[in-house]
Scaffold this motif. Structure first.
Motif, PDB file in Angstrom:
ATOM      1  N   ILE A 105      36.673  33.999  38.667  1.00 29.65           N
ATOM      2  CA  ILE A 105      37.469  34.279  37.283  1.00 29.65           C
ATOM      3  C   ILE A 105      37.856  35.760  37.363  1.00 29.65           C
ATOM      4  O   ILE A 105      38.892  36.680  37.215  1.00 29.65           O
ATOM      5  N   GLY A 106      36.688  36.224  37.676  1.00 31.04           N
ATOM      6  CA  GLY A 106      37.003  37.906  37.109  1.00 31.04           C
ATOM      7  C   GLY A 106      37.282  38.481  38.369  1.00 31.04           C
ATOM      8  O   GLY A 106      38.353  39.977  37.553  1.00 31.04           O
ATOM      9  N   GLY A 107      37.389  38.474  39.615  1.00 34.45           N
ATOM     10  CA  GLY A 107      37.694  39.468  40.245  1.00 34.45           C
ATOM     11  C   GLY A 107      39.026  39.165  40.019  1.00 34.45           C
ATOM     12  O   GLY A 107      39.372  39.848  41.013  1.00 34.45           O
ATOM     13  N   GLY A 108      39.725  37.872  39.961  1.00 31.39           N
ATOM     14  CA  GLY A 108      41.153  37.350  40.256  1.00 31.39           C
ATOM     15  C   GLY A 108      41.546  37.931  39.163  1.00 31.39           C
ATOM     16  O   GLY A 108      42.635  38.667  39.454  1.00 31.39           O
ATOM     17  N   ILE A 109      41.311  38.276  37.538  1.00 28.13           N
ATOM     18  CA  ILE A 109      41.652  38.943  36.762  1.00 28.13           C
ATOM     19  C   ILE A 109      41.549  40.693  37.163  1.00 28.13           C
ATOM     20  O   ILE A 109      42.664  41.145  36.398  1.00 28.13           O
ATOM     21  N   ALA A 110      40.361  40.653  37.618  1.00 23.33           N
ATOM     22  CA  ALA A 110      40.779  42.701  37.801  1.00 23.33           C
ATOM     23  C   ALA A 110      41.756  42.894  38.759  1.00 23.33           C
ATOM     24  O   ALA A 110      42.583  43.776  38.441  1.00 23.33           O
ATOM     25  N   ASN A 111      42.143  42.405  39.617  1.00 26.22           N
ATOM     26  CA  ASN A 111      43.107  42.507  40.664  1.00 26.22           C
ATOM     27  C   ASN A 111      44.399  42.361  39.746  1.00 26.22           C
ATOM     28  O   ASN A 111      45.633  42.877  39.776  1.00 26.22           O
ATOM     29  N   VAL A 112      44.533  41.147  39.592  1.00 29.50           N
ATOM     30  CA  VAL A 112      46.112  41.029  38.337  1.00 29.50           C
ATOM     31  C   VAL A 112      46.378  42.598  37.497  1.00 29.50           C
ATOM     32  O   VAL A 112      47.753  42.454  37.290  1.00 29.50           O
ATOM     33  N   PHE A 113      45.246  42.284  37.297  1.00 31.98           N
ATOM     34  CA  PHE A 113      44.682  43.765  35.678  1.00 31.98           C
ATOM     35  C   PHE A 113      45.727  45.439  36.861  1.00 31.98           C
ATOM     36  O   PHE A 113      46.207  45.536  36.178  1.00 31.98           O
ATOM     37  N   ASP A 114      44.932  45.508  37.757  1.00 32.00           N
ATOM     38  CA  ASP A 114      45.394  46.460  38.555  1.00 32.00           C
ATOM     39  C   ASP A 114      47.004  46.512  38.908  1.00 32.00           C
ATOM     40  O   ASP A 114      47.757  47.102  38.756  1.00 32.00           O
ATOM     41  N   ARG A 115      47.316  45.505  38.920  1.00 31.60           N
ATOM     42  CA  ARG A 115      48.772  44.837  39.585  1.00 31.60           C
ATOM     43  C   ARG A 115      50.026  45.198  38.307  1.00 31.60           C
ATOM     44  O   ARG A 115      51.036  45.829  38.561  1.00 31.60           O
ATOM     45  N   ILE A 116      49.927  44.843  36.896  1.00 27.01           N
ATOM     46  CA  ILE A 116      49.977  44.828  35.679  1.00 27.01           C
ATOM     47  C   ILE A 116      50.097  46.558  35.983  1.00 27.01           C
ATOM     48  O   ILE A 116      51.207  47.072  35.818  1.00 27.01           O
ATOM     49  N   ALA A 117      49.022  47.348  35.661  1.00 24.55           N
ATOM     50  CA  ALA A 117      48.460  48.259  35.471  1.00 24.55           C
ATOM     51  C   ALA A 117      49.276  49.239  35.966  1.00 24.55           C
ATOM     52  O   ALA A 117      49.500  50.375  35.702  1.00 24.55           O
ATOM     53  N   TYR A 118      49.073  49.565  37.341  1.00 24.28           N
ATOM     54  CA  TYR A 118      49.440  50.532  38.060  1.00 24.28           C
ATOM     55  C   TYR A 118      50.071  49.981  39.216  1.00 24.28           C
ATOM     56  O   TYR A 118      50.626  50.746  40.187  1.00 24.28           O
ATOM     57  N   GLY A 119      50.633  48.304  39.203  1.00 19.46           N
ATOM     58  CA  GLY A 119      51.142  47.603  40.818  1.00 19.46           C
ATOM     59  C   GLY A 119      51.172  47.789  41.740  1.00 19.46           C
ATOM     60  O   GLY A 119      51.898  47.893  42.674  1.00 19.46           O
ATOM     61  N   SER A 120      49.995  48.176  41.844  1.00 17.28           N
ATOM     62  CA  SER A 120      49.248  48.244  43.286  1.00 17.28           C
ATOM     63  C   SER A 120      47.575  47.555  42.835  1.00 17.28           C
ATOM     64  O   SER A 120      47.514  47.953  41.971  1.00 17.28           O
ATOM     65  N   VAL A 121      46.811  47.396  44.303  1.00 14.85           N
ATOM     66  CA  VAL A 121      45.076  47.221  43.776  1.00 14.85           C
ATOM     67  C   VAL A 121      44.453  48.312  44.673  1.00 14.85           C
ATOM     68  O   VAL A 121      44.596  48.447  45.742  1.00 14.85           O
ATOM     69  N   THR A 122      43.839  48.712  44.089  1.00 18.76           N
ATOM     70  CA  THR A 122      43.181  49.494  45.459  1.00 18.76           C
ATOM     71  C   THR A 122      41.807  49.214  44.926  1.00 18.76           C
ATOM     72  O   THR A 122      41.438  48.529  45.435  1.00 18.76           O
ATOM     73  N   ASP A 123      41.771  49.391  46.672  1.00 17.29           N
ATOM     74  CA  ASP A 123      40.931  48.608  48.057  1.00 17.29           C
ATOM     75  C   ASP A 123      40.898  49.879  48.215  1.00 17.29           C
ATOM     76  O   ASP A 123      40.388  51.233  48.735  1.00 17.29           O
ATOM     77  N   PHE A 124      39.114  49.766  49.180  1.00 20.51           N
ATOM     78  CA  PHE A 124      38.230  50.468  49.419  1.00 20.51           C
ATOM     79  C   PHE A 124      37.214  50.986  50.873  1.00 20.51           C
ATOM     80  O   PHE A 124      36.695  51.388  50.791  1.00 20.51           O
ATOM     81  N   PHE A 125      36.175  49.352  50.486  1.00 27.15           N
ATOM     82  CA  PHE A 125      34.891  49.953  51.550  1.00 27.15           C
ATOM     83  C   PHE A 125      35.954  48.866  52.182  1.00 27.15           C
ATOM     84  O   PHE A 125      36.853  48.307  52.526  1.00 27.15           O
ATOM     85  N   TYR A 126      35.545  49.443  53.936  1.00 27.62           N
ATOM     86  CA  TYR A 126      35.778  49.271  55.429  1.00 27.62           C
ATOM     87  C   TYR A 126      34.233  49.271  56.352  1.00 27.62           C
ATOM     88  O   TYR A 126      33.786  49.706  56.242  1.00 27.62           O
ATOM     89  N   ILE A 127      34.377  47.762  56.422  1.00 33.07           N
ATOM     90  CA  ILE A 127      33.013  47.168  57.297  1.00 33.07           C
ATOM     91  C   ILE A 127      34.006  47.015  58.582  1.00 33.07           C
ATOM     92  O   ILE A 127      34.947  46.368  58.805  1.00 33.07           O
TER      93      ILE A 127
END
Length: 164
Positions: A105-127
């Motif tokens: 739930i927390g992860g989902g809310i955080a990404n939905v917040f980004d979509r609303i606030a910024y229009g996209s989600v910031t991704d940064f980790f790569y393995i």
């Protein structure tokens, strides 16, 4: 209204998950230039700053705007609401399941917040362990959702094993 220990635990996990995700994204946006790659552990682990307008691995980024709003905002908000209601109402859930659902739930809310606030989600980790064993670029919210799902699968297998 008094908050039960269980509800407080759920709230704390959700809030901490959102906070860690949002703080990590603020740091990335401030210190890593868009499309820059910073090697952390050789070629195996790196940091990026990528804006994802879609969902998992960018899927849905080329959808028309109306469909994107429905699939990436309205539907996830509805699902997160139902999952939160389920976690709060089902008193038979064990602590690991509560933690897992709260992380999702927390992860989902955080990404939905980004979509609303910024229009996209910031991704940064790569393995990238090998050419075949590698991830897409992801963030802390994605990690929380994935960890929650893994915990739920393990808990489910343990329950089935104990039933036999």
């Amino acid at each position: 209204m008094k908050l039960s220990k269980r509800s407080a635990y759920i709230s704390i996990v959700i809030i901490l998950t959102i906070a860690v995700d949002q703080i990590s994204k603020i740091i990335v946006r401030k210190h890593i230039n868009p499309n820059e790659v910073i090697s952390v552990i050789g070629k195996y682990f790196s940091l990026h700053n990528v804006e994802n307008t879609g969902a998992f691995l960018g899927m849905g980024s080329d959808l028309n705007p109306t469909l994107r709003i429905v699939l990436l905002l309205i539907l996830p908000i509805a699902v997160l609401g139902f999952v939160l209601r389920y976690v709060l109402k089902d008193k038979t859930l064990d602590n690991w399941s509560i933690f897992a659902f709260s992380s999702i739930i927390g992860g989902g809310i955080a990404n939905v917040f980004d979509r609303i606030a910024y229009g996209s989600v910031t991704d940064f980790f790569y393995i990238k362990l090998t050419d075949l064993l590698r991830t897409g670029i992801f963030n802390m919210a994605d990690l929380s959702v994935t960890t929650g799902m893994i915990i739920l699968v393990i808990v489910s297998f343990r329950k089935k094993k104990n039933i036999k």
